[in-house]
Write a protein that holds these residues in place. Structure first.
Motif, PDB file in Angstrom:
ATOM      1  N   PHE A  72       0.836  -1.212   0.000  1.00 35.99           N
ATOM      2  CA  PHE A  72       0.000   0.000   0.000  1.00 35.99           C
ATOM      3  C   PHE A  72       0.867   1.256   0.000  1.00 35.99           C
ATOM      4  CE2 PHE A  72       0.519   2.185   4.039  1.00 35.99           C
ATOM      5  CZ  PHE A  72       1.244   1.250   4.771  1.00 35.99           C
ATOM      6  N   HIS A  73       0.245   2.341  -0.422  1.00 41.98           N
ATOM      7  CA  HIS A  73       0.832   3.680  -0.305  1.00 41.98           C
ATOM      8  C   HIS A  73      -0.225   4.569   0.317  1.00 41.98           C
ATOM      9  CE1 HIS A  73       3.415   1.975  -3.386  1.00 41.98           C
ATOM     10  NE2 HIS A  73       4.283   2.911  -3.080  1.00 41.98           N
ATOM     11  N   SER A  74       0.178   5.379   1.291  1.00 43.93           N
ATOM     12  CA  SER A  74      -0.765   6.304   1.893  1.00 43.93           C
ATOM     13  C   SER A  74      -0.070   7.643   2.120  1.00 43.93           C
ATOM     14  CB  SER A  74      -1.287   5.717   3.208  1.00 43.93           C
ATOM     15  OG  SER A  74      -2.351   6.494   3.717  1.00 43.93           O
ATOM     16  N   LEU A  75      -0.815   8.593   2.680  1.00 42.21           N
ATOM     17  CA  LEU A  75      -0.251   9.922   2.942  1.00 42.21           C
ATOM     18  C   LEU A  75      -0.347  10.218   4.430  1.00 42.21           C
ATOM     19  CD1 LEU A  75      -1.800  12.189   0.167  1.00 42.21           C
ATOM     20  CD2 LEU A  75       0.606  11.597   0.416  1.00 42.21           C
ATOM     21  N   GLU A 108      -6.893  -0.593   0.355  1.00 42.34           N
ATOM     22  CA  GLU A 108      -6.841   0.554  -0.556  1.00 42.34           C
ATOM     23  C   GLU A 108      -7.813   1.666  -0.128  1.00 42.34           C
ATOM     24  OE1 GLU A 108      -4.551   0.336  -2.668  1.00 42.34           O
ATOM     25  OE2 GLU A 108      -4.954   1.798  -4.244  1.00 42.34           O
ATOM     26  N   ILE A 109      -9.006   1.274   0.285  1.00 43.37           N
ATOM     27  CA  ILE A 109     -10.026   2.253   0.683  1.00 43.37           C
ATOM     28  C   ILE A 109      -9.540   3.106   1.862  1.00 43.37           C
ATOM     29  CG2 ILE A 109     -12.288   2.434   1.846  1.00 43.37           C
ATOM     30  CD1 ILE A 109     -13.256   0.206  -0.097  1.00 43.37           C
ATOM     31  N   TYR A 110      -8.846   2.482   2.811  1.00 41.00           N
ATOM     32  CA  TYR A 110      -8.369   3.246   3.975  1.00 41.00           C
ATOM     33  C   TYR A 110      -7.014   3.907   3.732  1.00 41.00           C
ATOM     34  CZ  TYR A 110     -12.313   1.338   6.451  1.00 41.00           C
ATOM     35  OH  TYR A 110     -13.593   1.003   6.831  1.00 41.00           O
ATOM     36  N   ALA A 111      -6.208   3.343   2.828  1.00 34.33           N
ATOM     37  CA  ALA A 111      -4.891   3.940   2.549  1.00 34.33           C
ATOM     38  C   ALA A 111      -5.034   5.228   1.745  1.00 34.33           C
ATOM     39  CB  ALA A 111      -4.006   2.942   1.801  1.00 34.33           C
ATOM     40  N   ARG A 112      -6.095   5.300   0.934  1.00 33.27           N
ATOM     41  CA  ARG A 112      -6.259   6.485   0.079  1.00 33.27           C
ATOM     42  C   ARG A 112      -6.997   7.589   0.825  1.00 33.27           C
ATOM     43  NH1 ARG A 112      -4.862   6.105  -5.696  1.00 33.27           N
ATOM     44  NH2 ARG A 112      -3.444   4.365  -5.649  1.00 33.27           N
ATOM     45  N   ARG A 113      -6.432   7.961   1.925  1.00 33.49           N
ATOM     46  CA  ARG A 113      -6.931   9.050   2.769  1.00 33.49           C
ATOM     47  C   ARG A 113      -5.703   9.631   3.449  1.00 33.49           C
ATOM     48  NH1 ARG A 113     -12.244   6.322   5.713  1.00 33.49           N
ATOM     49  NH2 ARG A 113     -13.019   5.349   3.814  1.00 33.49           N
ATOM     50  N   LEU A 114      -5.857  10.774   4.107  1.00 34.02           N
ATOM     51  CA  LEU A 114      -4.779  11.256   4.958  1.00 34.02           C
ATOM     52  C   LEU A 114      -4.815  10.372   6.198  1.00 34.02           C
ATOM     53  CD1 LEU A 114      -5.076  15.133   4.666  1.00 34.02           C
ATOM     54  CD2 LEU A 114      -3.912  13.513   3.157  1.00 34.02           C
ATOM     55  N   GLN A 115      -3.669   9.824   6.559  1.00 31.77           N
ATOM     56  CA  GLN A 115      -3.691   8.776   7.575  1.00 31.77           C
ATOM     57  C   GLN A 115      -2.594   8.887   8.616  1.00 31.77           C
ATOM     58  OE1 GLN A 115      -5.540   6.730   8.674  1.00 31.77           O
ATOM     59  NE2 GLN A 115      -6.789   5.626   7.207  1.00 31.77           N
ATOM     60  N   LEU A 116      -2.815   8.143   9.668  1.00 29.35           N
ATOM     61  CA  LEU A 116      -1.781   7.785  10.637  1.00 29.35           C
ATOM     62  C   LEU A 116      -1.682   6.273  10.525  1.00 29.35           C
ATOM     63  CD1 LEU A 116      -3.063   9.794  13.717  1.00 29.35           C
ATOM     64  CD2 LEU A 116      -1.044  10.301  12.338  1.00 29.35           C
ATOM     65  N   GLN A 117      -0.480   5.751  10.620  1.00 23.84           N
ATOM     66  CA  GLN A 117      -0.330   4.305  10.452  1.00 23.84           C
ATOM     67  C   GLN A 117      -1.168   3.523  11.454  1.00 23.84           C
ATOM     68  OE1 GLN A 117       3.686   2.777  10.086  1.00 23.84           O
ATOM     69  NE2 GLN A 117       3.025   0.743  10.739  1.00 23.84           N
ATOM     70  N   GLU A 118      -1.184   3.983  12.697  1.00 22.73           N
ATOM     71  CA  GLU A 118      -1.921   3.262  13.745  1.00 22.73           C
ATOM     72  C   GLU A 118      -3.419   3.252  13.432  1.00 22.73           C
ATOM     73  OE1 GLU A 118       0.115   5.757  14.014  1.00 22.73           O
ATOM     74  OE2 GLU A 118       1.600   5.423  15.590  1.00 22.73           O
ATOM     75  N   GLN A 119      -3.893   4.395  12.935  1.00 16.20           N
ATOM     76  CA  GLN A 119      -5.313   4.517  12.604  1.00 16.20           C
ATOM     77  C   GLN A 119      -5.668   3.639  11.407  1.00 16.20           C
ATOM     78  OE1 GLN A 119      -7.509   8.491  12.652  1.00 16.20           O
ATOM     79  NE2 GLN A 119      -7.054   8.233  10.491  1.00 16.20           N
ATOM     80  N   LEU A 120      -4.783   3.636  10.402  1.00  8.92           N
ATOM     81  CA  LEU A 120      -4.987   2.783   9.226  1.00  8.92           C
ATOM     82  C   LEU A 120      -5.111   1.314   9.665  1.00  8.92           C
ATOM     83  CD1 LEU A 120      -4.873   2.323   6.080  1.00  8.92           C
ATOM     84  CD2 LEU A 120      -2.395   2.164   6.335  1.00  8.92           C
ATOM     85  N   THR A 121      -4.209   0.889  10.528  1.00 12.58           N
ATOM     86  CA  THR A 121      -4.196  -0.491  11.031  1.00 12.58           C
ATOM     87  C   THR A 121      -5.517  -0.833  11.721  1.00 12.58           C
ATOM     88  OG1 THR A 121      -1.847  -0.106  11.469  1.00 12.58           O
ATOM     89  CG2 THR A 121      -2.788  -2.130  12.360  1.00 12.58           C
ATOM     90  N   ASN A 122      -5.957   0.096  12.572  1.00 20.03           N
ATOM     91  CA  ASN A 122      -7.210  -0.105  13.302  1.00 20.03           C
ATOM     92  C   ASN A 122      -8.435  -0.126  12.408  1.00 20.03           C
ATOM     93  OD1 ASN A 122      -7.460  -0.510  16.058  1.00 20.03           O
ATOM     94  ND2 ASN A 122      -6.430   1.454  16.429  1.00 20.03           N
ATOM     95  N   GLN A 123      -8.469   0.791  11.453  1.00 22.34           N
ATOM     96  CA  GLN A 123      -9.641   0.871  10.568  1.00 22.34           C
ATOM     97  C   GLN A 123      -9.788  -0.399   9.743  1.00 22.34           C
ATOM     98  OE1 GLN A 123      -8.817   4.573   8.529  1.00 22.34           O
ATOM     99  NE2 GLN A 123     -10.096   5.758   9.948  1.00 22.34           N
ATOM    100  N   ILE A 124      -8.664  -0.945   9.279  1.00 22.68           N
ATOM    101  CA  ILE A 124      -8.717  -2.190   8.499  1.00 22.68           C
ATOM    102  C   ILE A 124      -9.256  -3.319   9.390  1.00 22.68           C
ATOM    103  CG2 ILE A 124      -7.350  -3.933   7.282  1.00 22.68           C
ATOM    104  CD1 ILE A 124      -5.417  -1.577   6.519  1.00 22.68           C
ATOM    105  N   ALA A 125      -8.700  -3.433  10.598  1.00 25.48           N
ATOM    106  CA  ALA A 125      -9.130  -4.504  11.515  1.00 25.48           C
ATOM    107  C   ALA A 125     -10.602  -4.334  11.903  1.00 25.48           C
ATOM    108  CB  ALA A 125      -8.240  -4.503  12.760  1.00 25.48           C
ATOM    109  N   ASP A 126     -10.986  -3.097  12.235  1.00 25.82           N
ATOM    110  CA  ASP A 126     -12.376  -2.819  12.630  1.00 25.82           C
ATOM    111  C   ASP A 126     -13.372  -3.198  11.538  1.00 25.82           C
ATOM    112  OD1 ASP A 126     -12.249  -1.907  15.202  1.00 25.82           O
ATOM    113  OD2 ASP A 126     -11.939   0.194  14.639  1.00 25.82           O
TER     114      ASP A 126
END
Ligand SMILES: [Zn+2]
Length: 186
Positions: A72-75, A108-126
């Motif tokens: 993945f790539h995110s910002l 991809e849906i969560y990576a293509r947003r402004l993110q924090l790595q920890e938040q990205l991890t949580n959103q995917i799991a949630d």
């Protein structure tokens, strides 16, 4: 949806602020290009992971499923600089599983947003826990942050790891360790 006119204007102002000449050949189309690029890089806001994660099929399988190395790539929302790496998703199905490409789509849906790595991890799991309803899910993200390698402390090659566990994985370090061993050696 990105307000492209506003985004273009903002990029123009930014270029002026750093002393660029907006009429210079090389950058005259840059505001347009950058606005379009950010529309793509933030396209995840208008998408819902419920859509890919609803395409389930029933199985008689209640052992671990592990999908490794989903790139993945995110910002980063602090610097608007990219961070990139791999997501590993482990889950123990209840009665249903989802196509493997749907997990990549969820990332991809969560990576293509402004993110924090920890938040990205949580959103995917949630989202997997909520929509796929497994017995448990464990998500591991390993990423390199260009805001750490290009600027500031310039720690080239440093990786940040983050974890999120739900259901039977929660506080079960032995089960988590089994998955980590599979990620590292399997
Ligand atoms: Zn950053």
């Amino acid at each position: 949806m990105v307000d492209k006119i506003k985004a273009e204007k903002a990029i123009e102002m930014f270029l002026e602020a750093i002393g660029e000449d907006l009429n210079r050949e090389g950058i005259k189309d840059t505001p347009k290009r950058v606005a379009k690029m950010y529309e793509e890089l933030t396209s995840g806001y208008s998408l819902n992971a419920k859509e890919p994660l609803s395409k389930v099929f029933s199985v008689n399988h209640s052992d671990l499923v592990l999908v490794k190395d989903i790139n993945f790539h995110s910002l980063c929302e602090h610097h608007l600089l990219p961070f990139m790496g791999n997501v590993h998703i482990a889950y123990i199905p209840n009665t249903q599983v989802v196509g493997l490409s749907k997990l990549a789509r969820t990332v991809e849906i969560y990576a293509r947003r402004l993110q924090l790595q920890e938040q990205l991890t949580n959103q995917i799991a949630d989202s997997i826990y909520e929509y796929l309803k497994p017995k448990g899910v464990f998500v591991v993200v390993s990423a390199e942050h260009t805001c750490m390698t290009m600027r500031g402390i310039k720690k080239v090659g440093s990786k940040t790891l983050s974890y999120s566990s739900k259901g039977v994985f929660k506080d079960n370090y032995q089960l988590q360790k089994n998955v980590l061993d599979l990620i590292n050696n399997g």
